[in-house]
Scaffold this motif. Structure first.
Motif, short mmCIF file in Angstrom:
data_model
loop_
_atom_site.label_atom_id
_atom_site.label_comp_id
_atom_site.label_asym_id
_atom_site.label_seq_id
_atom_site.Cartn_x
_atom_site.Cartn_y
_atom_site.Cartn_z
N PRO A 75 -1.95 12.55 6.90
CA PRO A 75 -1.86 11.86 5.60
C PRO A 75 -3.23 11.75 4.94
CG PRO A 75 -0.91 10.52 7.37
CD PRO A 75 -1.52 11.71 8.01
N LYS A 76 -3.22 11.86 3.62
CA LYS A 76 -4.46 11.73 2.85
C LYS A 76 -5.20 10.43 3.18
CE LYS A 76 -3.80 10.93 -1.64
NZ LYS A 76 -3.58 11.18 -3.07
N GLU A 77 -4.42 9.38 3.41
CA GLU A 77 -5.01 8.05 3.61
C GLU A 77 -5.69 7.91 4.97
OE1 GLU A 77 -1.88 8.76 2.76
OE2 GLU A 77 -1.82 8.16 0.64
N MET A 78 -5.54 8.94 5.85
CA MET A 78 -6.28 8.95 7.12
C MET A 78 -7.58 9.74 7.00
SD MET A 78 -4.98 6.98 9.37
CE MET A 78 -5.86 7.49 10.84
N LEU A 79 -7.83 10.35 5.85
CA LEU A 79 -9.10 11.04 5.65
C LEU A 79 -10.21 10.00 5.81
CD1 LEU A 79 -8.38 13.30 2.53
CD2 LEU A 79 -8.56 14.01 4.92
N THR A 80 -11.31 10.44 6.38
CA THR A 80 -12.33 9.50 6.80
C THR A 80 -13.56 9.57 5.91
OG1 THR A 80 -11.54 9.67 9.04
CG2 THR A 80 -13.79 8.92 8.78
N LEU A 101 0.85 -1.19 0.00
CA LEU A 101 0.00 0.00 0.00
C LEU A 101 0.89 1.24 0.00
CD1 LEU A 101 -1.75 -2.37 1.39
CD2 LEU A 101 -3.16 -0.52 2.21
N PRO A 102 1.07 1.85 -1.16
CA PRO A 102 1.92 3.04 -1.21
C PRO A 102 1.17 4.24 -0.64
CG PRO A 102 1.21 2.38 -3.42
CD PRO A 102 0.50 1.50 -2.46
N VAL A 103 1.74 4.86 0.36
CA VAL A 103 1.05 5.98 1.03
C VAL A 103 2.02 7.13 1.27
CG1 VAL A 103 -0.76 4.58 2.09
CG2 VAL A 103 1.42 4.83 3.28
N ALA A 104 3.01 7.25 0.39
CA ALA A 104 4.05 8.25 0.60
C ALA A 104 3.85 9.51 -0.24
CB ALA A 104 5.43 7.64 0.31
N GLY A 105 2.74 9.59 -0.97
CA GLY A 105 2.50 10.77 -1.82
C GLY A 105 2.28 12.02 -0.98
N ASP A 151 -17.06 6.74 8.86
CA ASP A 151 -16.34 6.65 10.14
C ASP A 151 -15.08 5.80 10.06
OD1 ASP A 151 -17.51 4.24 9.76
OD2 ASP A 151 -18.75 4.26 11.57
N ARG A 152 -14.59 5.57 8.83
CA ARG A 152 -13.38 4.75 8.69
C ARG A 152 -12.37 5.47 7.81
NH1 ARG A 152 -14.62 -0.14 10.27
NH2 ARG A 152 -13.27 -1.48 9.04
N PRO A 153 -11.10 5.46 8.19
CA PRO A 153 -10.10 6.09 7.32
C PRO A 153 -9.89 5.28 6.04
CG PRO A 153 -9.04 5.11 9.24
CD PRO A 153 -10.51 4.92 9.43
N LEU A 154 -9.46 5.95 4.99
CA LEU A 154 -9.27 5.29 3.69
C LEU A 154 -8.37 4.06 3.81
CD1 LEU A 154 -8.79 8.42 1.40
CD2 LEU A 154 -10.83 6.96 1.57
N ILE A 155 -7.34 4.16 4.63
CA ILE A 155 -6.39 3.03 4.75
C ILE A 155 -7.10 1.78 5.26
CG2 ILE A 155 -5.60 3.66 7.10
CD1 ILE A 155 -3.23 2.40 4.46
N GLN A 156 -8.07 1.98 6.16
CA GLN A 156 -8.79 0.83 6.72
C GLN A 156 -9.64 0.13 5.65
OE1 GLN A 156 -8.77 0.01 10.38
NE2 GLN A 156 -9.28 -1.91 9.36
N TYR A 157 -10.29 0.94 4.80
CA TYR A 157 -11.07 0.34 3.71
C TYR A 157 -10.17 -0.52 2.82
CZ TYR A 157 -15.16 3.41 4.53
OH TYR A 157 -16.26 4.05 5.07
N ALA A 158 -8.98 -0.01 2.51
CA ALA A 158 -8.07 -0.74 1.61
C ALA A 158 -7.62 -2.06 2.24
CB ALA A 158 -6.86 0.14 1.26
N LYS A 167 4.00 10.22 7.99
CA LYS A 167 3.00 9.20 7.66
C LYS A 167 2.94 8.06 8.69
CE LYS A 167 1.93 10.72 3.40
NZ LYS A 167 0.71 10.61 2.63
N SER A 168 3.70 8.21 9.80
CA SER A 168 3.80 7.11 10.76
C SER A 168 2.45 6.78 11.39
CB SER A 168 4.80 7.46 11.86
OG SER A 168 6.00 7.83 11.26
N ILE A 169 1.57 7.77 11.45
CA ILE A 169 0.25 7.56 12.06
C ILE A 169 -0.51 6.44 11.35
CG2 ILE A 169 -0.89 9.31 10.64
CD1 ILE A 169 -2.53 10.11 13.05
N LEU A 170 -0.18 6.23 10.06
CA LEU A 170 -0.85 5.16 9.31
C LEU A 170 -0.47 3.79 9.84
CD1 LEU A 170 -0.36 6.78 5.82
CD2 LEU A 170 -2.57 6.12 6.77
N VAL A 171 0.76 3.64 10.29
CA VAL A 171 1.20 2.38 10.88
C VAL A 171 0.60 2.25 12.27
CG1 VAL A 171 3.20 0.95 11.45
CG2 VAL A 171 3.33 2.56 9.54
#
Ligand code: UTP
Length: 289
Positions: A27-32, A10-14, A35-42, A62-66
């Motif tokens: 990070p964009k991937e934490m946008l909700t 899952l590339p999330v470094a943009g 009630d779920r962030p994008l990363i969780q859907y993926a 981007k560490s918050i994604l981990v």
């Protein structure tokens, strides 16, 4: 024998520049969405397809994604003390088993192809999936599951594709069709962001892929493509001829959550698809009709 598909990158470094200032710190991937962030859907979509091992390609901030996939010890204890079993169960269901998520760093966002190359030690010589979390999918069968099934049918590389109006092809990776079999299309060429008059078709690649590990060798050349970035599409194009390469017309809808209008539409579509919130959402929408 076909190797099973067990890994996802899952590339999330943009940089998420289209969403500034929202993405200045977050990070964009934490946008909700709802009630779920994008990363969780993926991650959920990948797990539904039998994926067990995850690699997040992260960058600065981007560490918050981990951390999102970590145990929230204090929170869980408080929920337990308060008897909030439903919330606890939901939190725990979203976690990944120990050791199943790793992260690697792409220090400079040199392009999607470079981000995937950064995951080379995770990929080793296994087939792997790629999910771009900002492409949010609403499908009767999870999109990655559709791709995994197609991979078991065809072997080799399979990418999810969709038709776009001709005037929009220049924003995407576009495929050159060898044979159109309806649901599946065999591919004889790929080109990233072509000018409209040079696009080989209006079938474009979306953010879901099953790729063979040999793509890494091609990405290692560090050749810059469209927009001066190291493009995944160029690396993939070099596999054609030596390995099967198919496009799958997936069933379902894609929402481009890297784009403001796409993100807002996703909120509405996902809210309307949720029985708990759909009635309230319909009432709200009626006020704006
Ligand atoms: P985008 O093209 O959406 O770029 O990347 P971006 O930087 O995220 O957003 P904008 O265009 O500036 O608003 C597609 C995917 O590839 C990842 C992104 O995180 C996103 O998931 N990516 C892109 C990387 O991980 N590294 C890169 O160098 C480029």
């Amino acid at each position: 024998m076909l190797k099973p598909l067990r890994k996802a990158v899952l590339p999330v470094a943009g940089l998420g520049t289209r969403f500034l200032p929202a993405t200045k710190v977050m990070p964009k991937e934490m946008l909700t969405v709802v009630d779920r962030p994008l990363i969780q859907y993926a991650v959920d979509e990948a797990r539904a397809a039998g994926i067990e091992q995850f690699c997040l390609v992260t960058g600065r901030g981007k560490s918050i994604l981990v951390e999102h996939f970590d145990l929230a010890y204090e929170l869980e204890r408080i929920l337990e003390e308060r008897g909030r079993q439903r919330e606890l169960a939901a939190l725990r269901a979203d976690m990944l088993p120990p050791g199943m998520v790793v992260s690697t760093r792409q220090q400079t966002p040199l392009g999607l192809g470079h981000a995937i190359w950064c995951a080379r030690h995770f990929i080793q010589d296994d087939p792997f999936a790629i999910l771009l979390p900002d492409d949010l999918m609403l499908c009767p069968v999870p999109c990655m599951q559709q791709l995994a099934e197609a991979y078991r049918e065809t072997g080799g590389n399979v990418v999810a594709i969709e038709e776009v109006p001709r005037e929009r092809v220049s924003r995407y990776g576009v495929i050159d069709v060898e044979r159109d079999m309806g649901r599946l299309v065999s591919i004889k060429g790929l080109v990233e962001k072509p000018p409209i008059d040079q696009a080989p078709s209006n079938l474009t690649i979306i953010g879901r892929y099953v790729l063979m590990p040999e793509v890494i060798g091609h990405l290692a050349r560090m050749e810059k493509g469209a927009g001066g970035e190291i493009q995944l599409t160029d690396g993939m194009a070099r596999l054609i001829g030596s390995q099967p390469f198919h496009g799958l017309r997936y069933q379902g809808r894609r929402f481009d959550c890297g784009d403001k209008a796409g993100f807002l539409e996703a909120q509405i579509a996902f809210a309307l698809a949720r029985p708990d919130i759909a009635p309230a959402m319909r009432e709200i929408l009626a006020r704006y009709a």
